[in-house]
Motif scaffolding. Structure first.
Motif, PDB file in Angstrom:
ATOM      1  N   ASP A  24       0.841  -1.186   0.000  1.00  0.00           N
ATOM      2  CA  ASP A  24       0.000   0.000   0.000  1.00  0.00           C
ATOM      3  C   ASP A  24       0.879   1.240   0.000  1.00  0.00           C
ATOM      4  OD1 ASP A  24      -2.514  -1.302   0.094  1.00  0.00           O
ATOM      5  OD2 ASP A  24      -2.231  -1.669   2.245  1.00  0.00           O
ATOM      6  N   PHE A  25       0.490   2.222  -0.825  1.00  0.00           N
ATOM      7  CA  PHE A  25       1.233   3.471  -0.921  1.00  0.00           C
ATOM      8  C   PHE A  25       0.334   4.616  -0.486  1.00  0.00           C
ATOM      9  CE2 PHE A  25       2.986   0.626  -4.102  1.00  0.00           C
ATOM     10  CZ  PHE A  25       4.341   0.713  -3.831  1.00  0.00           C
ATOM     11  N   TYR A  26       0.894   5.559   0.175  1.00  0.00           N
ATOM     12  CA  TYR A  26       0.151   6.757   0.572  1.00  0.00           C
ATOM     13  C   TYR A  26       0.502   7.871  -0.400  1.00  0.00           C
ATOM     14  CZ  TYR A  26      -0.540   3.925   4.672  1.00  0.00           C
ATOM     15  OH  TYR A  26      -0.873   2.901   5.511  1.00  0.00           O
ATOM     16  N   SER A  27      -0.140   7.783  -1.575  1.00  0.00           N
ATOM     17  CA  SER A  27       0.149   8.720  -2.653  1.00  0.00           C
ATOM     18  C   SER A  27      -1.125   8.909  -3.469  1.00  0.00           C
ATOM     19  CB  SER A  27       1.265   8.167  -3.536  1.00  0.00           C
ATOM     20  OG  SER A  27       1.386   8.914  -4.712  1.00  0.00           O
ATOM     21  N   ASP A  28      -1.263  10.050  -4.099  1.00  0.00           N
ATOM     22  CA  ASP A  28      -2.421  10.298  -4.957  1.00  0.00           C
ATOM     23  C   ASP A  28      -2.320   9.531  -6.265  1.00  0.00           C
ATOM     24  OD1 ASP A  28      -3.453  11.994  -3.073  1.00  0.00           O
ATOM     25  OD2 ASP A  28      -2.553  13.788  -3.969  1.00  0.00           O
ATOM     26  N   ASN A  29      -1.124   9.190  -6.688  1.00  0.00           N
ATOM     27  CA  ASN A  29      -0.914   8.539  -7.981  1.00  0.00           C
ATOM     28  C   ASN A  29      -1.036   7.019  -7.929  1.00  0.00           C
ATOM     29  OD1 ASN A  29      -0.379  11.075  -8.996  1.00  0.00           O
ATOM     30  ND2 ASN A  29       1.831  10.880  -8.678  1.00  0.00           N
ATOM     31  N   LEU A  30      -0.795   6.421  -6.775  1.00  0.00           N
ATOM     32  CA  LEU A  30      -0.714   4.970  -6.687  1.00  0.00           C
ATOM     33  C   LEU A  30      -1.355   4.496  -5.394  1.00  0.00           C
ATOM     34  CD1 LEU A  30       0.546   2.740  -8.458  1.00  0.00           C
ATOM     35  CD2 LEU A  30       2.638   3.001  -7.150  1.00  0.00           C
ATOM     36  N   ASP A  31      -2.337   3.610  -5.490  1.00  0.00           N
ATOM     37  CA  ASP A  31      -3.003   3.106  -4.292  1.00  0.00           C
ATOM     38  C   ASP A  31      -2.281   1.892  -3.724  1.00  0.00           C
ATOM     39  OD1 ASP A  31      -5.004   5.007  -4.317  1.00  0.00           O
ATOM     40  OD2 ASP A  31      -6.289   3.814  -5.629  1.00  0.00           O
ATOM     41  N   SER A  32      -2.114   0.852  -4.550  1.00  0.00           N
ATOM     42  CA  SER A  32      -1.456  -0.358  -4.062  1.00  0.00           C
ATOM     43  C   SER A  32      -0.975  -1.201  -5.228  1.00  0.00           C
ATOM     44  CB  SER A  32      -2.397  -1.178  -3.187  1.00  0.00           C
ATOM     45  OG  SER A  32      -3.466  -1.676  -3.946  1.00  0.00           O
ATOM     46  N   LEU A  33      -0.050  -2.091  -4.941  1.00  0.00           N
ATOM     47  CA  LEU A  33       0.419  -3.110  -5.869  1.00  0.00           C
ATOM     48  C   LEU A  33       0.217  -4.450  -5.191  1.00  0.00           C
ATOM     49  CD1 LEU A  33       3.855  -1.627  -6.988  1.00  0.00           C
ATOM     50  CD2 LEU A  33       1.759  -1.693  -8.334  1.00  0.00           C
ATOM     51  N   SER A  34      -0.183  -5.465  -5.953  1.00  0.00           N
ATOM     52  CA  SER A  34      -0.360  -6.779  -5.343  1.00  0.00           C
ATOM     53  C   SER A  34      -0.015  -7.868  -6.344  1.00  0.00           C
ATOM     54  CB  SER A  34      -1.793  -6.971  -4.834  1.00  0.00           C
ATOM     55  OG  SER A  34      -2.704  -6.946  -5.902  1.00  0.00           O
ATOM     56  N   ALA A  35       0.360  -8.998  -5.808  1.00  0.00           N
ATOM     57  CA  ALA A  35       0.664 -10.187  -6.622  1.00  0.00           C
ATOM     58  C   ALA A  35       0.365 -11.403  -5.771  1.00  0.00           C
ATOM     59  CB  ALA A  35       2.123 -10.184  -7.052  1.00  0.00           C
TER      60      ALA A  35
END
Length: 122
Positions: A24-35
């Motif tokens: 999880d990222f605390y950014s307006d551009n990126l919410d999360s990445l998952s695999a």
């Protein structure tokens, strides 16, 4: 006390592991990445158990394999105390290592540490 004796075993089987990673990222551009992935690996190895007497034994085990993983290996060393005909307590150390480089999941994982447990026989 009886003489020391040992047992040598050849091992083979299939190891399964389900892996899920989420960042999880605390950014307006990126919410999360998952695999996530299901890892199925065949393995072969050996186990050597030495019996000090009727109730105390020491075991070393090593195996290596692959399939969904590029390489997975496992080593363990345990001491077992059979306190009754129906049960024993054991303690030792284990290392399990996974290397996976597929497109869905890049993983280099090593789990290691002490092992303790109880075994019941019937």
């Amino acid at each position: 006390m009886e003489d020391f004796w040992y047992r040598f075993e050849v091992l083979g089987g299939i190891r399964y592991m389900y892996v899920e990673n989420k960042f999880d990222f605390y950014s307006d551009n990126l919410d999360s990445l998952s695999a996530k992935d299901n890892l199925w690996d065949g393995f072969g190895g050996i186990r050597l158990t030495g019996f000090l007497n009727d109730s105390i034994s020491a075991t070393v085990r090593a195996d290596v394999g692959g399939g969904s993983s590029d390489l997975v290996w496992n080593v363990a060393a345990l001491v077992d105390w059979k306190f009754k005909h129906w049960g024993s307590a054991y303690a030792g150390y284990r290392v399990l290592d996974y290397k996976v480089s597929n497109e869905a999941l890049g993983l280099n994982l090593q789990a290691k540490g002490p092992v303790i447990g109880l075994a019941f026989y019937w």
